[in-house]
Design an enzyme around this catalytic site. Structure first.
Site, short mmCIF file in Angstrom:
data_model
loop_
_atom_site.label_atom_id
_atom_site.label_comp_id
_atom_site.label_asym_id
_atom_site.label_seq_id
_atom_site.Cartn_x
_atom_site.Cartn_y
_atom_site.Cartn_z
CG ASP A 173 11.61 62.09 48.22
OD1 ASP A 173 10.84 61.12 48.18
OD2 ASP A 173 11.77 62.79 49.23
CE1 TYR A 285 7.27 64.23 52.83
CE2 TYR A 285 9.08 65.15 54.09
CZ TYR A 285 8.62 64.43 53.00
OH TYR A 285 9.51 63.89 52.10
CG HIS A 340 12.88 56.80 46.86
ND1 HIS A 340 11.76 57.33 46.28
CD2 HIS A 340 13.36 57.77 47.70
CE1 HIS A 340 11.55 58.55 46.74
NE2 HIS A 340 12.50 58.84 47.60
#
Length: 367
Positions: A173, A285, A340
Site C-alpha cells: 500500500d 497523504y 487489499h
C-alpha cells in the site's frame, strides 16, 4: 536562474502550464469538498441513529499480548542522525544475515507483517518498521515533514543506521509507494524489490486522472487533505471505520482469507486509539498532491508485484501496466480471492511466492 542564452518558454506555453495547474488543484479541492460532504452526511446519520454511541472513543491503555509475542522478534529503536527522529521496529532473525526491510501501509503498523517476520527469519534479518508518524515512531507535528523526499530519506538513513548498505525491500500500500521511490532513487541499496498492491507511482498518477472509477476509489486521498476532520471521523463509534476496513465484506479480508482475530483487531485499536495517533499517518497523504505528478522513472532491479484482485482501493489493471517501468526481471502474480490486505489475507501463498522469487533470482545469478 536560467542559463545564459537559454530560451524562456513562450507566453502561450506558460499560460497553458498555469491553466493545467489551476485545473489540477481545482479538481483536488472540489473532490475534497465532495468527500467532506459525504463524510458529514454519514456523521449526521450516525448521530440520528445512535447519538450515545457516535462519540464513544475508548483509549486502550495496555497492549494486547500479541504485540509482545516473542516469536515475532524483538522491539528495537534507532535514532536517525540527520532528522533526529527515533524509529521503532521489530526485528527477527540473526544479525549479519541479509536484510529484509518491510514497509507497511495505511492504516497499519509493523504488526501487519507478523506472518512474514516468522517466515523469513530463518535466512534473513527481517525488520518490520513503524513508518514516520506511526505507532512508537516519532511523529513530527508539521505536515511538511511528511513529504515524499523525507520518507525516502528515512529508509536510506535507517538502512545505514542498521549497519547495512543494501536490502530486500518489501512494501504494501503506501509502504509500496515508498518502496518504489526508494528503488528509483537509491537502486544500489535495493537488491530485490517486492511490492504488494501498489503500482509504480507513475502508473498510479496517470491512471487515476484517466479513470473516474479509480478516482472514486482513491477518494480518501482527497478527504485527507482536510485538517483534523479525517482524524475525527476515524474515532467515531469507537473507531468503527478502522474495524470495518479490515472486517467488512466490501473492504475487509475475504471469506477465504486469514481473518483477523479479536486480538489482532485490538492490536490495531491499541495503536490508533492513542491521542494524536492518527495525525501522523494521515499527514503522509496531506503533502502528496504537491509532489504530483511524478516524473517517469525506471526500476532497475528484479521486481515482484503481488496483487489481490478483490482490492477495494486499487484497480487491478494498474498492475499489468507497471511492467513497462521495470527494466529487469519482472514477475506479476494476481490472487483472485485476495483483498487489499494481501500479506495478512493470504500469508501462506504470499510467503511461498516471495520465497520462489528470492530463490529464482539466486539461481539465475549462479547460472
Amino acid at each position: 536562474m536560467a542559463r545564459p542564452g537559454a530560451a524562456c518558454p513562450p507566453p502561450a506555453r506558460r499560460v497553458m502550464v498555469a491553466a493545467r495547474a489551476l485545473l489540477f488543484w481545482a479538481l483536488v479541492y472540489s473532490y475534497c469538498g465532495v468527500c467532506a460532504c459525504i463524510a458529514g452526511l454519514r456523521l449526521l446519520w450516525s448521530i440520528g441513529r445512535r447519538p450515545g454511541e457516535t462519540f464513544r472513543w475508548v483509549v486502550r491503555e495496555n497492549p494486547p499480548a500479541c504485540l509482545n509475542d516473542p516469536s515475532l522478534g524483538t522491539h528495537c529503536y534507532v535514532r536517525i542522525k540527520d532528522s533526529g527522529l527515533r524509529f521503532h521496529y521489530v526485528a527477527a532473525g540473526e544479525r549479519g544475515k541479509p536484510l529484509m526491510l518491510l514497509l507497511h501501509g495505511f492504516p497499519e503498523f509493523w504488526y501487519s507483517w507478523r506472518h512474514q517476520l516468522r517466515e523469513f527469519k530463518s535466512e534473513y534479518r527481517v525488520v518490520a518498521l513503524d513508518l514516520r508518524g506511526y505507532g512508537e515512531t516519532d511523529a513530527p507535528s508539521h505536515k511538511e515533514s511528511y513529504k515524499l523526499d523525507c520518507l525516502i530519506a528515512d529508509i536510506k538513513d535507517i538502512l545505514e543506521s542498521l549497519g547495512y548498505n543494501k536490502c530486500v525491500l518489501i512494501g504494501h500500500d503506501w509502504g509500496g509507494m515508498i518502496a518504489w521511490l526508494v528503488a528509483i532513487c537509491y537502486p544500489e541499496m535495493v537488491t530485490k524489490l517486492i511490492v504488494v498492491n501498489f503500482p509504480h507511482p507513475s502508473v498510479f498518477t496517470e491512471y487515476i486522472l484517466r479513470h473516474p472509477s479509480q478516482l472514486i476509489k482513491s477518494g480518501y486521498y482527497f478527504f485527507f487533505q482536510m485538517p483534523w476532520f479525517p482524524e475525527f471521523m476515524f474515532t467515531l463509534n469507537d473507531f468503527k471505520v478502522l474495524k470495518s476496513l479490515f472486517t467488512s465484506q466490501a473492504t475487509g479480508i475475504g471469506r477465504k482469507g486469514c481473518r483477523l482475530t479479536a486480538e489482532d483487531i485490538e492490536a490495531y485499536l491499541y495503536v490508533f486509539s492513542q491521542p494524536g495517533a492518527l495525525t501522523g499517518p494521515i499527514n503522509h497523504y496531506r503533502t502528496i498532491f504537491s509532489c504530483l505528478p511524478l516524473q517517469h522513472h525506471e526500476v532497475s532491479m528484479p521486481t515482484l508485484l503481488l496483487w489481490g484482485e478483490r482490492d477495494a482501493f486499487m484497480e487491478v489493471e494498474m498492475a499489468e501496466i507497471t511492467r513497462i517501468y521495470v527494466k529487469n526481471h519482472f514477475r506479476l502474480t494476481i490472487l483472485s480471492e485476495a483483498s487489499h490486505w494481501l500479506q495478512q489475507d493470504q500469508p501462506d501463498i504470499v510467503n511461498k511466492l516471495i520465497w520462489t522469487f528470492l530463490k529464482e533470482e539466486t539461481k539465475r545469478k549462479r547460472e
